[in-house]
Design a protein around this motif. Structure first.
Motif, PDB file in Angstrom:
ATOM      1  N   TRP A  98       0.725  -1.096  -0.047  1.00 35.48           N
ATOM      2  CA  TRP A  98      -0.005   0.057   0.073  1.00 35.48           C
ATOM      3  C   TRP A  98       0.900   1.220  -0.083  1.00 35.48           C
ATOM      4  CZ3 TRP A  98      -5.276   0.812   2.643  1.00 35.48           C
ATOM      5  CH2 TRP A  98      -6.340   0.032   2.001  1.00 35.48           C
ATOM      6  N   THR A  99       1.984   1.208   0.342  1.00 41.70           N
ATOM      7  CA  THR A  99       2.957   2.206   0.449  1.00 41.70           C
ATOM      8  C   THR A  99       3.203   2.606  -1.191  1.00 41.70           C
ATOM      9  OG1 THR A  99       4.113   1.732   2.587  1.00 41.70           O
ATOM     10  CG2 THR A  99       5.279   3.234   1.104  1.00 41.70           C
ATOM     11  N   ILE A 100       3.569   1.542  -1.877  1.00 38.94           N
ATOM     12  CA  ILE A 100       3.739   1.681  -3.218  1.00 38.94           C
ATOM     13  C   ILE A 100       2.462   2.371  -3.982  1.00 38.94           C
ATOM     14  CG2 ILE A 100       4.247   0.558  -5.471  1.00 38.94           C
ATOM     15  CD1 ILE A 100       5.773  -1.599  -3.999  1.00 38.94           C
ATOM     16  N   ASN A 101       1.338   1.811  -3.604  1.00 42.10           N
ATOM     17  CA  ASN A 101       0.106   2.441  -4.193  1.00 42.10           C
ATOM     18  C   ASN A 101      -0.220   3.733  -3.875  1.00 42.10           C
ATOM     19  OD1 ASN A 101      -0.790  -0.040  -5.179  1.00 42.10           O
ATOM     20  ND2 ASN A 101      -2.328  -0.455  -3.550  1.00 42.10           N
ATOM     21  N   SER A 102       0.677   4.397  -2.721  1.00 44.17           N
ATOM     22  CA  SER A 102       0.418   5.669  -2.246  1.00 44.17           C
ATOM     23  C   SER A 102       1.116   6.763  -3.241  1.00 44.17           C
ATOM     24  CB  SER A 102       0.665   5.864  -0.874  1.00 44.17           C
ATOM     25  OG  SER A 102       2.070   5.684  -0.786  1.00 44.17           O
ATOM     26  N   TYR A 103       2.355   5.975  -3.860  1.00 43.23           N
ATOM     27  CA  TYR A 103       3.398   6.886  -4.543  1.00 43.23           C
ATOM     28  C   TYR A 103       2.893   6.579  -6.213  1.00 43.23           C
ATOM     29  CZ  TYR A 103       5.724   8.099  -0.399  1.00 43.23           C
ATOM     30  OH  TYR A 103       6.013   8.867   0.633  1.00 43.23           O
ATOM     31  N   ALA A 104       1.884   5.602  -6.402  1.00 48.41           N
ATOM     32  CA  ALA A 104       2.006   5.168  -7.881  1.00 48.41           C
ATOM     33  C   ALA A 104       1.313   6.369  -8.604  1.00 48.41           C
ATOM     34  CB  ALA A 104       0.862   3.865  -8.004  1.00 48.41           C
ATOM     35  N   ASP A 105       2.175   6.907  -9.810  1.00 45.39           N
ATOM     36  CA  ASP A 105       1.724   7.768 -10.770  1.00 45.39           C
ATOM     37  C   ASP A 105       1.648   7.166 -12.106  1.00 45.39           C
ATOM     38  OD1 ASP A 105       4.409   7.538 -11.275  1.00 45.39           O
ATOM     39  OD2 ASP A 105       5.056   9.648 -10.702  1.00 45.39           O
ATOM     40  N   THR A 106       2.164   6.053 -12.309  1.00 42.08           N
ATOM     41  CA  THR A 106       1.800   5.337 -13.568  1.00 42.08           C
ATOM     42  C   THR A 106       1.115   4.052 -13.218  1.00 42.08           C
ATOM     43  OG1 THR A 106       3.759   3.760 -13.396  1.00 42.08           O
ATOM     44  CG2 THR A 106       4.222   5.955 -14.424  1.00 42.08           C
ATOM     45  N   LEU A 107       0.459   3.407 -14.259  1.00 42.52           N
ATOM     46  CA  LEU A 107      -0.306   2.091 -14.160  1.00 42.52           C
ATOM     47  C   LEU A 107       0.665   0.899 -13.523  1.00 42.52           C
ATOM     48  CD1 LEU A 107      -2.622   2.388 -17.223  1.00 42.52           C
ATOM     49  CD2 LEU A 107      -3.498   2.019 -14.717  1.00 42.52           C
ATOM     50  N   TRP A 108       1.667   0.935 -14.180  1.00 42.09           N
ATOM     51  CA  TRP A 108       2.745  -0.250 -13.901  1.00 42.09           C
ATOM     52  C   TRP A 108       3.213  -0.069 -12.304  1.00 42.09           C
ATOM     53  CZ3 TRP A 108       2.483  -4.253 -16.702  1.00 42.09           C
ATOM     54  CH2 TRP A 108       2.445  -4.012 -18.039  1.00 42.09           C
ATOM     55  N   MET A 109       3.156   1.070 -11.750  1.00 38.66           N
ATOM     56  CA  MET A 109       3.496   1.125 -10.361  1.00 38.66           C
ATOM     57  C   MET A 109       2.408   0.777  -9.448  1.00 38.66           C
ATOM     58  SD  MET A 109       5.287   4.396  -8.504  1.00 38.66           S
ATOM     59  CE  MET A 109       6.009   4.188  -6.955  1.00 38.66           C
ATOM     60  N   LEU A 110       1.150   1.210 -10.330  1.00 38.44           N
ATOM     61  CA  LEU A 110      -0.196   0.658  -9.282  1.00 38.44           C
ATOM     62  C   LEU A 110      -0.074  -0.678  -9.395  1.00 38.44           C
ATOM     63  CD1 LEU A 110      -2.706   1.746  -7.808  1.00 38.44           C
ATOM     64  CD2 LEU A 110      -3.793   1.619 -10.440  1.00 38.44           C
ATOM     65  N   TYR A 111       0.071  -1.282 -10.601  1.00 38.27           N
ATOM     66  CA  TYR A 111       0.100  -2.711 -10.638  1.00 38.27           C
ATOM     67  C   TYR A 111       1.048  -3.523  -9.590  1.00 38.27           C
ATOM     68  CZ  TYR A 111      -2.600  -1.732 -14.740  1.00 38.27           C
ATOM     69  OH  TYR A 111      -3.498  -1.492 -15.830  1.00 38.27           O
ATOM     70  N   LEU A 112       2.422  -2.785  -9.647  1.00 35.60           N
ATOM     71  CA  LEU A 112       3.262  -3.410  -8.845  1.00 35.60           C
ATOM     72  C   LEU A 112       2.980  -3.519  -7.088  1.00 35.60           C
ATOM     73  CD1 LEU A 112       6.325  -4.473  -8.091  1.00 35.60           C
ATOM     74  CD2 LEU A 112       7.078  -2.027  -7.844  1.00 35.60           C
ATOM     75  N   GLY A 113       2.265  -2.170  -6.806  1.00 36.70           N
ATOM     76  CA  GLY A 113       1.507  -1.905  -5.601  1.00 36.70           C
ATOM     77  C   GLY A 113       0.666  -3.412  -5.136  1.00 36.70           C
ATOM     78  N   ALA A 114      -0.350  -3.525  -6.259  1.00 32.68           N
ATOM     79  CA  ALA A 114      -1.450  -4.485  -6.156  1.00 32.68           C
ATOM     80  C   ALA A 114      -0.639  -6.005  -6.227  1.00 32.68           C
ATOM     81  CB  ALA A 114      -2.058  -4.549  -7.336  1.00 32.68           C
ATOM     82  N   ALA A 115       0.438  -6.240  -6.507  1.00 36.83           N
ATOM     83  CA  ALA A 115       1.244  -7.458  -6.754  1.00 36.83           C
ATOM     84  C   ALA A 115       1.785  -7.890  -5.304  1.00 36.83           C
ATOM     85  CB  ALA A 115       2.057  -7.600  -7.873  1.00 36.83           C
ATOM     86  N   VAL A 116       2.401  -6.756  -4.880  1.00 33.78           N
ATOM     87  CA  VAL A 116       3.279  -6.841  -3.563  1.00 33.78           C
ATOM     88  C   VAL A 116       2.076  -7.248  -2.548  1.00 33.78           C
ATOM     89  CG1 VAL A 116       4.567  -5.790  -1.839  1.00 33.78           C
ATOM     90  CG2 VAL A 116       5.262  -5.617  -4.139  1.00 33.78           C
ATOM     91  N   SER A 117       1.107  -6.352  -2.286  1.00 34.09           N
ATOM     92  CA  SER A 117      -0.087  -6.615  -1.211  1.00 34.09           C
ATOM     93  C   SER A 117      -0.944  -7.764  -1.440  1.00 34.09           C
ATOM     94  CB  SER A 117      -1.008  -5.312  -1.080  1.00 34.09           C
ATOM     95  OG  SER A 117      -1.604  -4.982  -2.517  1.00 34.09           O
ATOM     96  N   GLY A 118      -0.759  -8.222  -2.875  1.00 39.65           N
ATOM     97  CA  GLY A 118      -1.525  -9.417  -2.973  1.00 39.65           C
ATOM     98  C   GLY A 118      -0.794 -10.643  -2.315  1.00 39.65           C
ATOM     99  N   VAL A 119       0.636 -10.470  -2.702  1.00 39.37           N
ATOM    100  CA  VAL A 119       1.190 -11.570  -1.819  1.00 39.37           C
ATOM    101  C   VAL A 119       1.397 -11.753  -0.379  1.00 39.37           C
ATOM    102  CG1 VAL A 119       3.924 -12.409  -1.581  1.00 39.37           C
ATOM    103  CG2 VAL A 119       2.997 -11.616  -3.705  1.00 39.37           C
ATOM    104  N   GLY A 120       1.284 -10.423   0.216  1.00 32.37           N
ATOM    105  CA  GLY A 120       1.219 -10.316   1.779  1.00 32.37           C
ATOM    106  C   GLY A 120      -0.044 -10.693   2.191  1.00 32.37           C
TER     107      GLY A 120
END
Length: 421
Positions: free
Chosen positions: A100-122
């Motif tokens: 969710w920290t990544i989501n808070s800084y996501a300014d591109t779709l790919w960064m948003l997708y990375l945050g979703a992937a990391v939080s999904g693993v957790g």
């Protein structure tokens, strides 16, 4: 009364107290990860407004989160079965905070997708381990125990619906991602160290179960080779897909029905009130139907719940354009959908045994990840038909199909398999 019987009763009482304590820790951990899925809907429209991305593009992040949350759980479950729940749940808490920290800084779709992937693993690490721990500690009340654990996940967001919306409104959705992500992850990390699974024979004094249970523990490879597993998988996909569509699309549906911002009770808008009640219904359905299934059987409970679910989608489509109609029938959908997360894990462990329970139910849980990729399809169908009606028709039919499969296919297949064991 002999000394031996007194010691046995004392040990049984201690075990009973301990297992409820471990279950409580698991429930709180599940509450802490609930926003990963059920709070997502409040971020969708603000993200779209901020960046101009389409709903389908944003909802792919949700699909990716669900996929990673589920598809990696067999590995996480295998580790939890091998070394215990502490490390796996602690790891999950760390990943939740990072995601969710990544989501808070996501300014591109790919960064948003990375945050979703990391939080999904957790999220998956916490979810699978806590559910696996519940089915192991409670062989006598498996449906209820899993239902209570899953209820933390289903209803947990109700506690933070208004705070999240207030933070988004006053400080932006980025702040909500950051603050809630770090707080939730930290609490999970601390609680993880209070968990453990039962030792061999530790639950031997539990009362006998009222439903049929296998006397054999199937390995994951053996489970993977049985037709019963794949039937359960298909049923899980069908019901999960219908519910995820409602879960992820609640805010857009309310907006399109022109009811989302209508104030209807104590200053609450239709969407806010629906979100609170929906999460309570979603959470409450899990122990409720889990308890019912402990007493009347898994398949009969599936038929009741999913039959009502099919009717619920039609009712929301027909009467959801009125504020109170939206609140009531959206709640009914959540009430008749959330129980899949108690019925399917308990059915899986009843059928395939407790020794490899966490990894086996995690294999089945990947069906949720498969179903997640139907969520963006709902937006495409809605755009193609000009409304949500056809989406609701399809989801209703999916539920009715599962009712037929539960009664006429799954029940006799499971009975034959357990006779062989």
């Amino acid at each position: 009364m002999t000394v031996t019987s007194t010691l046995d009763r004392t040990a049984a009482a201690a075990t009973t107290t301990a297992r409820w304590g471990y279950l409580t820790v698991c429930i709180v951990c599940m509450v802490m990860i609930a926003n990963l899925q059920y709070g997502w809907t409040f971020f969708v429209n603000p993200i779209a407004k901020e960046h101009g991305w389409t709903l389908a593009e944003i909802q792919f992040a949700f699909a990716l989160f669900i996929a990673l949350e589920t598809w990696l759980t067999p590995i996480e479950g295998w580790i939890a079965d091998a070394i215990g729940p502490k490390v796996v749940v602690a790891f999950g808490g760390i990943m939740v905070a990072i995601g969710w920290t990544i989501n808070s800084y996501a300014d591109t779709l790919w960064m948003l997708y990375l945050g979703a992937a990391v939080s999904g693993v957790g999220g998956g690490a916490v979810y699978a381990t806590c559910v696996g721990n519940a089915v192991k500690w409670f062989p006598d009340r498996r449906g209820l125990a899993v239902g209570l654990t899953a209820a933390g996940y289903g209803a947990g967001t109700a506690l933070t619906v208004i705070p999240i919306q207030m933070v988004i409104a006053n400080y932006g959705y980025q702040a909500a991602f950051l603050w809630f992500g770090i707080a939730q992850g930290a609490i999970v990390f601390v609680l993880a160290w209070f968990l453990r699974g039962p030792e061999p024979g530790e639950t031997a004094n539990a009362p006998p179960a009222k439903v049929a249970q296998s006397t054999r523990s199937y390995t994951p490879v053996q489970v993977f080779m049985t037709p019963v597993f794949w039937l359960l998988y298909i049923m899980f996909v069908l019901v999960s897909a219908s519910g995820l569509m409602a879960t992820a699309q609640l805010a857009p549906i309310a907006k399109d029905f022109n009811v989302g911002s209508v104030v209807i009770l104590a200053g609450l808008s239709t969407l806010s009130l629906a979100a609170i009640i929906d999460n309570l219904c979603n959470g409450g359905a899990r122990p409720l139907f889990g308890w019912v299934s402990d007493n009347i059987g898994r398949e009969y409970t599936m038929a009741i719940a999913f039959g009502l679910g099919g009717v619920s989608y039609w009712l929301l489509s027909t009467f959801g354009h009125q504020p109170w109609g939206f609140v009531v029938f959206a709640a009914l959908i959540f009430l008749t959908w959330g129980e899949i997360f108690s019925l399917f894990p308990s059915t899986c462990t009843d059928t395939f045994g407790p020794k490899f329970a966490t990894v086996n139910l995690s294999l089945l849980y990947t069906a949720k990840g498969t179903s997640a990729f139907l969520v963006p399809v709902a937006n495409l169908v809605k755009d193609a038909t000009g409304g949500w009606h056809m989406v609701f028709v399809v989801t209703a039919l999916m539920n009715f199909a599962v009712v037929a499969l539960a009664l006429f296919v799954l029940k006799p297949m499971r009975a034959r398999l357990m006779q062989q064991g």
